[in-house]
Write an enzyme that holds these catalytic residues in place. Sequence first.
Site, mmCIF file in Angstrom:
data_model
loop_
_atom_site.group_PDB
_atom_site.id
_atom_site.type_symbol
_atom_site.label_atom_id
_atom_site.label_comp_id
_atom_site.label_asym_id
_atom_site.label_seq_id
_atom_site.Cartn_x
_atom_site.Cartn_y
_atom_site.Cartn_z
ATOM 1 N N ALA A 98 -0.881 65.834 27.059
ATOM 2 C CA ALA A 98 -0.024 66.964 27.416
ATOM 3 C C ALA A 98 1.102 67.223 26.425
ATOM 4 C CB ALA A 98 0.563 66.747 28.816
ATOM 5 N N GLY B 24 7.871 50.286 21.274
ATOM 6 C CA GLY B 24 8.179 49.452 22.423
ATOM 7 C C GLY B 24 7.715 48.035 22.155
ATOM 8 N N HIS C 250 -10.277 78.642 -6.698
ATOM 9 C CA HIS C 250 -10.449 78.301 -8.105
ATOM 10 C C HIS C 250 -9.184 77.736 -8.738
ATOM 11 C CE1 HIS C 250 -10.385 82.934 -7.908
ATOM 12 N NE2 HIS C 250 -9.153 82.513 -7.803
ATOM 13 N N ALA D 293 3.937 84.491 -6.063
ATOM 14 C CA ALA D 293 3.465 83.949 -7.332
ATOM 15 C C ALA D 293 4.566 83.222 -8.084
ATOM 16 C CB ALA D 293 2.906 85.082 -8.192
#
Length: 408
Positions: A8, A130, A306, A382
Site C-alpha cells: 500500500a 529495526g 542513436h 539541447a
Amino acid sequence: MDAVILCAGKGTRLMPLTENRPKPMIPIAGKPILEHIINKIEGFVDNIYLIVKYKKEIIINHFKNHPKITFIEQKEIDGTGYAVLMAKEYIKDDFLVINGDIVFDDDLKNIVDYKNAMALTEVSNPENFGVVVLDDENNIIELQEKPKNPKSNLINAGIYKFEKNIFDILENLKPSKRGEVELTDAISELIQNGNMKGIKLNGYWNDTGRPWDLLDANKHLLKNIKTDIKGKIGKNVVIDGNVIIEESAEVKHNSVIEGPAIIKSGAIVGPLAYIRPNTVLMENTGVGNSSEIKGSIIMKNTKIPHLSYIGDSIIGENCNIACNTITANLRFDDKPVKVNIKGKIVKSVRKLGVIMGDNVKTGVQVSFMPGVKIGSSCWLGANCLIDKDVESNSFVYKKEEKIIIDKR
C-alpha cells in the site's frame, strides 16, 4: 497457510520512479518486485492477499488473473499494523506477512515452522533499520528502531509468521506518534510475552529502499538467468554470456550483447548497439545505432535511438533520449556518488548514473552528472548539462547569445 503482502505504501525515497507506479511494481530483472515475491511463495501457500492503496489499479490490473490472489484496499488509517489488520476477515489460521518491496533468496521453509517468527538478516549499517537482539534460543528479546548505538547487526527483514491472534493485539493498539498503527508495536507485545522467534535468512536480501538498491537487486537476480533466445537476430550479432531475448524482440545487424541481460518482447536493439552486462530492456524499448547501455534498467516504451550512453541508470517509461545524450556515472575522486533522498544528501555507491521518471524527453547533446534525478514529464533542452535534480513537469533549456558579424 495464507500470505499477506503489504503493497500500500508510496515509496517516497524512490521518487521519481514511484510518481506513476507503486514501489512494488518497479521492474527488476524483467518483472515487478512484487511478482518475484509472489513467484517465490505461490507454490506453498493457499491464498495470497495483497494489501493495496497507492496507485492500486496498477497492481490489480497486473495480477487480476492470478487464481490465488485477492486484493484488499487499505482504508483511511496508515501503518503496517493497520494494513495487516485489513486481512482479519480473510485469514483462518497461521499466515505469513511479507513487505512487498523486498528481494530475497531464502525459500522461507524455516520460518513457517514457528507460531510467531520474524525473519532476520545481517547488515553493515544496522542503525538504518529495526535492530533485533536474540537470546541463546533465538527468542527475540529486544527490538530497537533505527538506534544510534545498535546492539547487534541483525535486523528485521520484513518477513513474518503469525498466529491468528495477532489480530487481537492489533485491534487494541493505539496509533504511534506518526498517527499510524504500527506492526512493530504488536510484535513488541509478542516479544514481552516471550513469544517471538528470530530466524536468520539464507542468502541475499535487499529492501530496495533507494535507487541504487534497485540496481543491486537487478544485478543479483540476473546472475540466475539462463540463455533463452526467441527473438529475431540479425547478421554479425555477438551474444556473449547468459542472455534472454524474448519472442518479437529484434537485435539488428552488428550489435553486441554481453550477458547477463534481458531483452523483453517488442524491444529493438541496433544496428551497431552495445548492450553491456546487467542491463534490462523492458517491453517495446529501442536502443539504436551506436548507443551503449550498461548496468541499467530501461522501462517500457522508452527509446534511445542513436549515439548515446546510459550507464548504471534507471530510465522510466515512455521516455525519448535524443542523439548524443550522455550519463556520467563516476566522480573524479572515485568516492560514492551523492544523491538527494527526501531532501537529505546521502552517499550511494561508487557508480551511479541518472534516475529518470516517466515521459521525459531530452534534446540533443544533453549530459547528466552522476546521481541526478529527473522528475516525470520533463523536457531537457539541447546542450544542457544537468547537474542538479529537476522537478517534474519542468522545461529546462539554455539561452546563449549568438553573435553574427559580416566578415567581408
